[in-house]
Design an enzyme around this catalytic site. Sequence first.
Site, PDB file in Angstrom:
ATOM      1  N   CYS A 152      14.472  53.941 -20.390  1.00 30.82           N
ATOM      2  CA  CYS A 152      14.557  52.491 -20.198  1.00 30.82           C
ATOM      3  C   CYS A 152      15.486  52.110 -19.029  1.00 30.82           C
ATOM      4  O   CYS A 152      15.125  52.348 -17.901  1.00 30.82           O
ATOM      5  CB  CYS A 152      14.905  51.781 -21.498  1.00 30.82           C
ATOM      6  SG  CYS A 152      14.120  50.145 -21.560  1.00 30.82           S
ATOM      7  N   HIS A 175      10.549  53.804 -25.445  1.00 33.88           N
ATOM      8  CA  HIS A 175      11.599  54.373 -26.287  1.00 33.88           C
ATOM      9  C   HIS A 175      11.086  55.500 -27.175  1.00 33.88           C
ATOM     10  O   HIS A 175      10.591  55.239 -28.268  1.00 33.88           O
ATOM     11  CB  HIS A 175      12.249  53.274 -27.135  1.00 33.88           C
ATOM     12  CG  HIS A 175      13.121  52.379 -26.324  1.00 33.88           C
ATOM     13  ND1 HIS A 175      14.483  52.560 -26.211  1.00 33.88           N
ATOM     14  CD2 HIS A 175      12.817  51.333 -25.533  1.00 33.88           C
ATOM     15  CE1 HIS A 175      14.982  51.657 -25.393  1.00 33.88           C
ATOM     16  NE2 HIS A 175      13.996  50.890 -24.966  1.00 33.88           N
ATOM     17  N   GLU A 232      12.727  57.447 -28.982  1.00 33.30           N
ATOM     18  CA  GLU A 232      13.449  57.465 -30.270  1.00 33.30           C
ATOM     19  C   GLU A 232      12.878  56.380 -31.191  1.00 33.30           C
ATOM     20  O   GLU A 232      13.224  56.330 -32.369  1.00 33.30           O
ATOM     21  CB  GLU A 232      14.957  57.252 -30.033  1.00 33.30           C
ATOM     22  CG  GLU A 232      15.425  55.814 -29.853  1.00 33.30           C
ATOM     23  CD  GLU A 232      15.014  55.187 -28.526  1.00 33.30           C
ATOM     24  OE1 GLU A 232      14.387  55.884 -27.715  1.00 33.30           O
ATOM     25  OE2 GLU A 232      15.301  53.994 -28.309  1.00 33.30           O
TER      26      GLU A 232
HETATM   27  N1  LIG Z   1      16.138  48.801 -23.239  1.00 33.17           N
HETATM   28  C1  LIG Z   1      16.580  48.857 -22.002  1.00 33.17           C
HETATM   29  O1  LIG Z   1      17.206  49.809 -21.564  1.00 33.17           O
HETATM   30  C2  LIG Z   1      16.334  47.619 -21.169  1.00 33.17           C
HETATM   31  C3  LIG Z   1      16.544  47.810 -19.689  1.00 33.17           C
HETATM   32  C4  LIG Z   1      16.733  46.519 -18.913  1.00 33.17           C
HETATM   33  N2  LIG Z   1      17.883  45.815 -19.359  1.00 33.17           N
HETATM   34  C5  LIG Z   1      15.487  45.665 -19.009  1.00 33.17           C
HETATM   35  O2  LIG Z   1      15.502  44.636 -19.627  1.00 33.17           O
HETATM   36  O3  LIG Z   1      14.463  46.008 -18.453  1.00 33.17           O
END
Ligand SMILES: NC(=O)CC[C@H](N)C(=O)O
Length: 371
Positions: A264, A348, A350
């Site tokens: 992410c 994600h 996880e």
């Molecule tokens: N879950 C995250 O790592 C989000 C990454 C970043 N803040 C976004 O909104 O794209």
Amino acid sequence: MKKAVLVLADGTVFEGRAFGAHGETVGEVVFNTSMMGYQEILTDPSYVGQVVTMAYPEMGNVGANPEDEEAGKPHAVGMVVRTLSEKSSNWRAQETLDAYLKRHGVAGIEGVDTRRLVRHLRVHGAQQGIISSENHTPAALAERARSAPGMEGLDLATGVSTKEPYTFTTPSQDVFGGAPRAARETRFDVVAYDYGLKRSMLQFLVDEGCRVTVVPASTTAEQVLARKPHGVFLANGPGDPAAVKGADRTVANLLGKVPVFGICLGHQILALALGGRTYKMKFGHRGANQPVKDLTTGKVEITAQNHGFAVDDASLKGKAVVTHINLNDGTVEGLSIPDARAFSVQYHPESSPGPHDARYLFSRFAKLMAQ
Ligand SMILES: NC(=O)CC[C@H](N)C(=O)O
């Protein structure tokens, strides 16, 4: 229950009733389509500065408990729901969702027509909004929402990152009360950059035989390499990836020297380290049912996601291989730099909450380190 309103920066008003902490909260109003896992969602530090609307109508049914927290407290600054369950019905529940949010000072609004709100955000985009149970005029609230800073340009990761390095050795838990998973023999030393990480990511690394040292976002490449790790993990986190101070240069200095795995925000920072670009999406991806195609195998995974920024495909040409795309909108979901033994995903693995289709990525990282 006390009346409350949600007012968006564009002036749209939604009426409902206050739950959780009463008062006011301002943040970027986003929506999540997950049917369950509200506690994992609320405590995910990537929600710093955001008011989460749950698209699924029934919330709070299973209450709250300490085991389901992804961090020590809720990080979302507000919650919007259609129907709040007054009672929690689950053997693991220790308090109601209402009591949990009250205890942590997080404002919620229930009784909102969330279908209308979600459609509004899809058409007009995620935007700043304010939940208030303090009887101010909608016009005054809209004005305050408009003057709140937007996500673009905000470095929120540095603020939530750990201040000191620490070691993490807890494997994932069987919440259904089964015997604790036999801890794998420790095979790898991994340094994890904390940009606002979710605990379950570290647990899955431990399951793979990693001893994880979590370090602050500002740790330099030299400090990390001095620990002689087998691999470096770049975690998730809130805010604009391009605004995280020095992170792109630091990661650029690690590439080629040690295997790297990013999730992410970590994925976005890896792309920036390569000279790629990130941009703000209209309303992002948040939920547990995002279809992602692995272009290297042709397989489709159903994934959990939470992001409002994305990596620009064209900016990666000649710098990295795009390995995964989102089947809803074609956006970049994964990349790899084979020469540098580095890869990352926007989604994600996880999950927490969500399907387990992508958990194999933690083993992929272990295999890379074993080579
Ligand atoms: N879950 C995250 O790592 C989000 C990454 C970043 N803040 C976004 O909104 O794209």
